[in-house]
Write a protein that holds these residues in place. Structure first.
Motif, PDB file in Angstrom:
ATOM      1  N   THR A 351       0.841  -1.188   0.000  1.00 26.21           N
ATOM      2  CA  THR A 351       0.000   0.000   0.000  1.00 26.21           C
ATOM      3  C   THR A 351       0.880   1.243   0.000  1.00 26.21           C
ATOM      4  O   THR A 351       1.935   1.280   0.636  1.00 26.21           O
ATOM      5  CB  THR A 351      -0.947   0.040   1.208  1.00 26.21           C
ATOM      6  N   VAL A 352       0.440   2.270  -0.726  1.00 27.04           N
ATOM      7  CA  VAL A 352       1.180   3.528  -0.821  1.00 27.04           C
ATOM      8  C   VAL A 352       0.226   4.665  -0.472  1.00 27.04           C
ATOM      9  O   VAL A 352      -0.777   4.858  -1.164  1.00 27.04           O
ATOM     10  CB  VAL A 352       1.757   3.733  -2.231  1.00 27.04           C
ATOM     11  N   PRO A 353       0.496   5.429   0.587  1.00 24.86           N
ATOM     12  CA  PRO A 353      -0.398   6.526   0.963  1.00 24.86           C
ATOM     13  C   PRO A 353      -0.489   7.591  -0.117  1.00 24.86           C
ATOM     14  O   PRO A 353       0.469   7.835  -0.857  1.00 24.86           O
ATOM     15  CB  PRO A 353       0.249   7.084   2.241  1.00 24.86           C
ATOM     16  N   LEU A 365       9.081  12.292  -6.444  1.00 23.77           N
ATOM     17  CA  LEU A 365       9.299  10.884  -6.790  1.00 23.77           C
ATOM     18  C   LEU A 365      10.088  10.165  -5.701  1.00 23.77           C
ATOM     19  O   LEU A 365       9.847   8.981  -5.436  1.00 23.77           O
ATOM     20  CB  LEU A 365      10.044  10.767  -8.118  1.00 23.77           C
ATOM     21  N   GLU A 366      11.032  10.848  -5.086  1.00 22.99           N
ATOM     22  CA  GLU A 366      11.809  10.237  -4.006  1.00 22.99           C
ATOM     23  C   GLU A 366      10.913   9.853  -2.834  1.00 22.99           C
ATOM     24  O   GLU A 366      11.107   8.803  -2.204  1.00 22.99           O
ATOM     25  CB  GLU A 366      12.906  11.196  -3.551  1.00 22.99           C
ATOM     26  N   ALA A 370      10.357   6.006  -1.638  1.00 21.08           N
ATOM     27  CA  ALA A 370      10.554   5.557  -0.259  1.00 21.08           C
ATOM     28  C   ALA A 370       9.333   4.790   0.231  1.00 21.08           C
ATOM     29  O   ALA A 370       9.460   3.765   0.920  1.00 21.08           O
ATOM     30  CB  ALA A 370      10.818   6.758   0.645  1.00 21.08           C
ATOM     31  N   ALA A 371       8.127   5.256  -0.128  1.00 14.96           N
ATOM     32  CA  ALA A 371       6.908   4.557   0.282  1.00 14.96           C
ATOM     33  C   ALA A 371       6.803   3.186  -0.381  1.00 14.96           C
ATOM     34  O   ALA A 371       6.281   2.239   0.217  1.00 14.96           O
ATOM     35  CB  ALA A 371       5.683   5.402  -0.067  1.00 14.96           C
ATOM     36  N   GLY A 382       2.393   1.340  13.056  1.00 10.65           N
ATOM     37  CA  GLY A 382       2.257  -0.022  13.552  1.00 10.65           C
ATOM     38  C   GLY A 382       1.514  -0.944  12.610  1.00 10.65           C
ATOM     39  O   GLY A 382       1.454  -2.155  12.831  1.00 10.65           O
ATOM     40  N   THR A 383       0.957  -0.385  11.537  1.00  7.72           N
ATOM     41  CA  THR A 383       0.260  -1.190  10.531  1.00  7.72           C
ATOM     42  C   THR A 383       1.236  -1.561   9.428  1.00  7.72           C
ATOM     43  O   THR A 383       1.903  -0.676   8.877  1.00  7.72           O
ATOM     44  CB  THR A 383      -0.920  -0.407   9.918  1.00  7.72           C
ATOM     45  N   PRO A 384       1.380  -2.819   9.090  1.00  5.02           N
ATOM     46  CA  PRO A 384       2.300  -3.178   8.000  1.00  5.02           C
ATOM     47  C   PRO A 384       1.878  -2.520   6.686  1.00  5.02           C
ATOM     48  O   PRO A 384       0.704  -2.235   6.465  1.00  5.02           O
ATOM     49  CB  PRO A 384       2.179  -4.704   7.929  1.00  5.02           C
ATOM     50  N   ARG A 385       2.862  -2.279   5.813  1.00  7.53           N
ATOM     51  CA  ARG A 385       2.589  -1.582   4.563  1.00  7.53           C
ATOM     52  C   ARG A 385       1.823  -2.435   3.552  1.00  7.53           C
ATOM     53  O   ARG A 385       1.514  -1.966   2.467  1.00  7.53           O
ATOM     54  CB  ARG A 385       3.897  -1.081   3.946  1.00  7.53           C
ATOM     55  N   SER A 386       1.539  -3.674   3.911  1.00  7.63           N
ATOM     56  CA  SER A 386       0.693  -4.503   3.057  1.00  7.63           C
ATOM     57  C   SER A 386      -0.785  -4.274   3.364  1.00  7.63           C
ATOM     58  O   SER A 386      -1.652  -4.847   2.702  1.00  7.63           O
ATOM     59  CB  SER A 386       1.041  -5.982   3.246  1.00  7.63           C
ATOM     60  N   ARG A 387      -1.070  -3.432   4.357  1.00  2.00           N
ATOM     61  CA  ARG A 387      -2.455  -3.161   4.752  1.00  2.00           C
ATOM     62  C   ARG A 387      -2.651  -1.659   4.967  1.00  2.00           C
ATOM     63  O   ARG A 387      -1.688  -0.888   5.070  1.00  2.00           O
ATOM     64  CB  ARG A 387      -2.809  -3.888   6.044  1.00  2.00           C
TER      65      ARG A 387
END
Length: 393
Positions: A351-353, A365-366, A370-371, A382-387
Motif C-alpha cells: 500500500t502507498v499513501p 518521486l523520491e 521511499a513509500a 504499527g500497521t504493516p505496509r501490506s495493509r
C-alpha cells in the motif's frame, strides 16, 4: 484476510531482475509508480531505463522534463546509478525497423508508400507490435541492467502480449496471401498460373478499393517477406523473455471498486499467460495517523467536546471529526482490499499513501520511491505496509 507483503526494494535491487512491467487501469498512478521504481533502482546503483507506452506526458512531467522521445534520455539523479527515460514513438520505431531490415533503396520505397504511412501511424495493433520490438531492442543492447515498462492506461495494456499471434494472423491472412501470391510463385510456370487467378482477384478488389490503393498495398506487402522476415521471431522471443524469472509484472490500482476489478482482470490474465506476477501496488490509500481511536468513538468524542465547550474545544472537535472521517475512509478501502485478497490470496500487496498533491519532480518521486521500497513494518503507525488498517484479531 491479510495478503503477503510485496517487497519492491529487494525486487529492484536484485541483479537478476531485468524487466519490470507496470500495468493497471487509467488514473491509478501507474506512470509515477514506474518512475519511482526506476529512481529507487538507480539510487541502489543500477542502470535503469523507463519506457512508457502511454502517449500522455505524465512520465516526462514527473521527471521534471518538458518532453520525452523515442530515444532514452538520462535524468540527473545524483545517485550512484543511472536513470534514463523514453516514450515509445511507434512510427519512428516502425521506420527504424524498415531501415534496419531492408536495403536503402527498398527502405526509401517503403517509407514513401502511402499505405505504409497510414499503417505505421494509426493501424490497430501497431503500437503493441512496436512496443514489443522496442522492448526487444532495449534488452538486446545490454546498456541497462533494468528496464521498467509503463504500459497504456487501459486493458489494452496487455495487448502487446498478443503481438506475436496478431502479427502471425495478419501475415498469414487470406488477403495477404493473395496479394503476395505472384511474388511467392516459383518459376515462370508458377507465376503464369498464379497471375491468371490474381488478375481476376485484382480487378475485383480494384473496383472496391481503387486501383491506386491496391497498388500501394501490393507494393508494401511485397516487401514484407524480406523486410519483416525476423519480426515475428523477435516478437515471439521477447514474449518468451517476459515469461522468464528475470521479469516481474507489477499491477497498480487504487482502493476503488473499478480499479480493483481491473486489477483482478490483469492478475487473471497474467496467470493465464504464465507471466511472473510480483504483486499489487495499492496506490493512494488513506491510512490514519493512529488506529487507537475508532471512527465511531472519535465522532462521539467530537460531539461531547463540542457540547462541553471551553478553550480549544472547537479545534479539538474538528480534529476528532477529521480523524473519524479518515478512519471511515480507511475502513472502506481496507474492505475493498480484503475483497481482492479473498479472490487472490497469494498476490503480494504494497500500500502507498496518497500524496498531498501531484508528483511533479524528482523530490516528489523520491517520497513515493521511499513509500514503495521501505520495510513492510516501517509504516510509523504499527500497521504493516501490506495493509491500510491492522488486521482484526
Amino acid at each position: 484476510m491479510s495478503s503477503p507483503a510485496l517487497d519492491l526494494d529487494t525486487l529492484v535491487r536484485d541483479p537478476a531482475t531485468r524487466i519490470v512491467v507496470c500495468c493497471g487501469a487509467g488514473g491509478v498512478g501507474k506512470t509515477t509508480t514506474s518512475a519511482a521504481l526506476g529512481l529507487a533502482a538507480a539510487a541502489a546503483g543500477r542502470s535503469v531505463v523507463v519506457l512508457t507506452i502511454d502517449p500522455a506526458k505524465r512520465l516526462a512531467q514527473s521527471l521534471g522534463l518538458e518532453e520525452l522521445d523515442n530515444e532514452p534520455r538520462r535524468i540527473e539523479t545524483g545517485g550512484p546509478g543511472e536513470l534514463h527515460a523514453m516514450m515509445l514513438d511507434m512510427k519512428r520505431t516502425f521506420d527504424d525497423v524498415v531501415v534496419a531490415h531492408s536495403t536503402p533503396e527498398r527502405a526509401e520505397q517503403v517509407l514513401a508508400n502511402p499505405f505504409y504511412q497510414a499503417l505505421s501511424s494509426s493501424f490497430g495493433g501497431t503500437q503493441e507490435y512496436m512496443a514489443m520490438e522496442k522492448l526487444g531492442q532495449l534488452r538486446a543492447r545490454e546498456t541497462w541492467d533494468l528496464i521498467i515498462v509503463d504500459t497504456p492506461p487501459s486493458r489494452s495494456a496487455l495487448d502487446f502480449l498478443d503481438a506475436p499471434d496478431r502479427l502471425a494472423r495478419f501475415l498469414d491472412g487470406t488477403m495477404i496471401r493473395l496479394l503476395t501470391a505472384p511474388a511467392r510463385a516459383g518459376g515462370r510456370a508458377g507465376l503464369r498460373m498464379v497471375s491468371a487467378g490474381f488478375g481476376l482477384f485484382s480487378r475485383i478488389i480494384s473496383k472496391i478499393l481503387g486501383g491506386q490503393l491496391l497498388g500501394d498495398i501490393a507494393t508494401f506487402i511485397a516487401a514484407l517477406d524480406s523486410m519483416f522476415g525476423g519480426f515475428r521471431e523477435r516478437a515471439t522471443a521477447t514474449y518468451e523473455l517476459l515469461k522468464q524469472p528475470g521479469t516481474a509484472f507489477v499491477v497498480v490500482a487504487t482502493p476503488e471498486p473499478d480499479a480493483l476489478r481491473e486489477a483482478s482482470y490483469f492478475v487473471d490474465r497474467l496467470s493465464a499467460e504464465g507471466m511472473p506476477l510480483a504483486g499489487l501496488v495499492l496506490n493512494r490509500t488513506h491510512p490514519p495517523a493512529t488506529t487507537a481511536l475508532s471512527a465511531t468513538r472519535a465522532a462521539a468524542a467530537a460531539e461531547a467536546v463540542a457540547e462541553a465547550g471551553g478553550k480549544g474545544a472547537k479545534l479539538a472537535a474538528g480534529a476528532l471529526r477529521v480523524h473519524a472521517e479518515r478512519m471511515a475512509q480507511a475502513s472502506r478501502e481496507q474492505r475493498l482490499a480484503d475483497r481482492f485478497a479473498q479472490a487472490h490470496g497469494d498476490v503480494a500487496v504494497r500500500t502507498v499513501p496518497a500524496a498531498a498533491g501531484d508528483v511533479h519532480d524528482l523530490a516528489d518521486l523520491e517520497v513515493m520511491a521511499a513509500a514503495l521500497t521501505a520495510d513492510d513494518a516501517d509504516s510509523g503507525t504499527g500497521t504493516p505496509r501490506s495493509r491500510i488498517l491492522p488486521a482484526r484479531r
